[in-house]
Motif scaffolding. Structure first.
Motif, PDB file in Angstrom:
ATOM      1  N   VAL A 161       0.831  -1.208   0.000  1.00 13.64           N
ATOM      2  CA  VAL A 161       0.000   0.000   0.000  1.00 13.64           C
ATOM      3  C   VAL A 161       0.865   1.258   0.000  1.00 13.64           C
ATOM      4  O   VAL A 161       0.560   2.228  -0.718  1.00 13.64           O
ATOM      5  N   LEU A 162       1.931   1.275   0.767  1.00  8.83           N
ATOM      6  CA  LEU A 162       2.812   2.443   0.770  1.00  8.83           C
ATOM      7  C   LEU A 162       3.393   2.699  -0.619  1.00  8.83           C
ATOM      8  O   LEU A 162       3.475   3.849  -1.068  1.00  8.83           O
ATOM      9  N   LYS A 163       3.809   1.633  -1.301  1.00  7.06           N
ATOM     10  CA  LYS A 163       4.314   1.812  -2.661  1.00  7.06           C
ATOM     11  C   LYS A 163       3.236   2.416  -3.558  1.00  7.06           C
ATOM     12  O   LYS A 163       3.512   3.287  -4.392  1.00  7.06           O
ATOM     13  N   SER A 164       2.003   1.979  -3.398  1.00  7.02           N
ATOM     14  CA  SER A 164       0.912   2.533  -4.211  1.00  7.02           C
ATOM     15  C   SER A 164       0.725   4.021  -3.926  1.00  7.02           C
ATOM     16  O   SER A 164       0.377   4.795  -4.830  1.00  7.02           O
ATOM     17  N   GLU A 202       6.109  12.356   4.774  1.00  8.83           N
ATOM     18  CA  GLU A 202       4.943  13.082   5.274  1.00  8.83           C
ATOM     19  C   GLU A 202       3.730  12.815   4.398  1.00  8.83           C
ATOM     20  O   GLU A 202       2.621  12.595   4.903  1.00  8.83           O
ATOM     21  N   TYR A 203       3.937  12.841   3.087  1.00 11.57           N
ATOM     22  CA  TYR A 203       2.825  12.587   2.168  1.00 11.57           C
ATOM     23  C   TYR A 203       2.255  11.182   2.365  1.00 11.57           C
ATOM     24  O   TYR A 203       1.028  11.000   2.403  1.00 11.57           O
ATOM     25  N   ALA A 232      -1.513  10.445   3.322  1.00 10.85           N
ATOM     26  CA  ALA A 232      -2.375   9.677   2.437  1.00 10.85           C
ATOM     27  C   ALA A 232      -2.864   8.397   3.107  1.00 10.85           C
ATOM     28  O   ALA A 232      -3.992   7.948   2.869  1.00 10.85           O
ATOM     29  N   TRP A 233      -2.015   7.793   3.947  1.00 15.41           N
ATOM     30  CA  TRP A 233      -2.432   6.606   4.703  1.00 15.41           C
ATOM     31  C   TRP A 233      -3.613   6.944   5.602  1.00 15.41           C
ATOM     32  O   TRP A 233      -4.573   6.174   5.713  1.00 15.41           O
ATOM     33  N   GLY A 239      -8.348  10.083  -2.374  1.00 13.42           N
ATOM     34  CA  GLY A 239      -9.524  10.420  -3.172  1.00 13.42           C
ATOM     35  C   GLY A 239      -9.816  11.905  -3.131  1.00 13.42           C
ATOM     36  O   GLY A 239      -9.005  12.720  -2.668  1.00 13.42           O
ATOM     37  N   THR A 240     -11.007  12.273  -3.576  1.00 10.80           N
ATOM     38  CA  THR A 240     -11.389  13.681  -3.650  1.00 10.80           C
ATOM     39  C   THR A 240     -11.309  14.358  -2.293  1.00 10.80           C
ATOM     40  O   THR A 240     -10.784  15.480  -2.168  1.00 10.80           O
ATOM     41  N   THR A 241     -11.792  13.686  -1.260  1.00  9.79           N
ATOM     42  CA  THR A 241     -11.772  14.284   0.080  1.00  9.79           C
ATOM     43  C   THR A 241     -10.354  14.414   0.605  1.00  9.79           C
ATOM     44  O   THR A 241      -9.961  15.459   1.120  1.00  9.79           O
TER      45      THR A 241
END
Length: 379
Positions: A193-196, A323-324, A328-329, A334-336
């Motif tokens: 998931v982190l790679k994604s 940080e990103y 994101a995790w 998504g949009t929100t």
């Protein structure tokens, strides 16, 4: 003007956008200490008062998680297309997530809700939550919703979902903590998931770039000179807020300022006290509360907010990769999750990060801080 670590409280010309993602000096196999805590997020404070430094061999689930990262490194590097340094950097982020999300399995209530009557009750409540539109159960040390990742094509590509399946990672149901009994597989799933998420970093930067241009139109910026002038004005406001923050009383007061700054940013745009908008989302009320906390130095105006936004969306002001990924995790892509003011509120949290507060509100900077601590073990 420096913070307690001797680092300028705001620097618009960051040079560390990919920090902790492409470093060459991290050696995952040298990590032997895990950061654990029994404290739930609402009870966490500083790192020293929240986390225990424990040998991995003394933390059963944590040791299995670390082993999962180390033992599967070669195959995951190949499957995910990662270099050695990229893998080790993301592995430190994975470890940081395990520490932040569940105290590496030691957080009060984590084991209880996954055994016996606690597991049964949790399953029932999650079923009800899903029927009301909620997501599937959080799973494993990093609390990922593995059922959703395995069954929702918008979250992972087919190739990535197949990688999970190739490692024997399954999801028995929406209400199950499918990774609880296999921390090594939780580690593998976390890396996938982190790679994604890293693959969407350019999308994140595009959001900032697009919003920066929208702000140029809104502010009437038409020349390079005006761009530089407004950027400098935003930097100056942020520097003044940072200086006031550092010099404004005790840690409790500083945390109040940080929260008020975020809430001003997150309020409904251009709302006034006279509008029928809840206090929490009323921009004018939130600005008044922030100015009161700052003691009028600086004295902020409603028009300053877009100038701050402009500064924080200009190239060079992005969250770094760690940080990103943490953001994101936690908030999604998504949009929100990619809503501008949510992104910038977390960026403010990384700027005003002293005092440390390892609670949910500072999730992004907490994970980045923990990742740095794991990485430093191998230097």
């Amino acid at each position: 003007m420096t913070n307690i670590n001797g680092v300028p409280p705001y620097n618009s010309n960051q040079e560390n956008i990919k920090t902790n993602y492409e470093q060459n000096d991290i050696q995952l196999e040298n990590i032997s200490i895990l950061y654990t805590t029994e404290a739930q997020e609402e009870d966490r404070t500083t790192f020293e008062d929240t986390f225990d430094k424990v040998f991995a061999s003394e933390v059963e689930q944590g040791q299995e998680f670390l082993n999962g990262l180390i033992d599967n490194k070669d195959s995951l590097m190949k499957d995910l297309g990662l270099t050695d340094s990229q893998y080790d950097s993301l592995a430190c982020t994975a470890l940081a997530l395990a520490s932040q999300e569940t105290g590496m399995g030691e957080e009060k209530g984590y084991n209880e809700e996954n055994k016996g009557i606690g597991k049964l009750f949790r399953g029932i409540m999650k079923q009800i939550d899903v029927l009301r539109g909620g997501a599937s159960a959080s799973s494993g040390l990093t609390q990922m919703k593995i059922y959703d990742f395995l069954n929702d094509s918008s979250k992972l590509s087919e190739e990535q979902r197949n990688i999970l399946k190739d490692y024997g990672i399954t999801a028995d149901g929406i209400a199950e903590n499918n990774l609880y009994e296999n921390p090594d597989k939780a580690a593998i799933a976390t890396m996938v998931v982190l790679k994604s998420l890293t693959e969407k970093y350019d999308d994140y930067k595009k959001v900032l770039s697009t919003e920066n241009k929208n702000l140029e139109d809104k502010l009437g910026i038409t020349s390079e000179a005006e761009k530089a002038e407004v950027k400098a004005a935003g930097d100056d406001i942020l520097a003044k807020i940072s200086e006031a923050y550092e010099n404004n009383g005790n840690d409790e007061k500083k945390s109040e300022i940080r929260t008020a700054f975020k809430e001003w940013l997150l309020a409904k745009n251009d709302t006034k006290k006279s509008d029928k908008v809840d206090k929490e989302y009323n921009e004018e009320i939130q600005l008044e509360e922030l100015n009161e906390l700052l003691g009028g130095n600086p004295k902020l105006d409603a028009s300053d907010l877009d100038i701050i936004r402009y500064s924080l969306t200009t190239s060079g002001s992005e969250m770094n990769m760690t940080e990103y990924c943490a953001y994101a995790w936690n908030k999604g892509t998504g949009t929100t999750g990619m809503q501008l003011d949510r992104l910038l509120a977390d960026k403010i949290g990384t700027i005003l990060k002293s005092p440390e507060d390892f609670d949910y509100d500072q999730f992004t900077v907490n994970v980045a801080t923990l990742a740095e601590k794991y990485a430093s073990q191998s230097l």
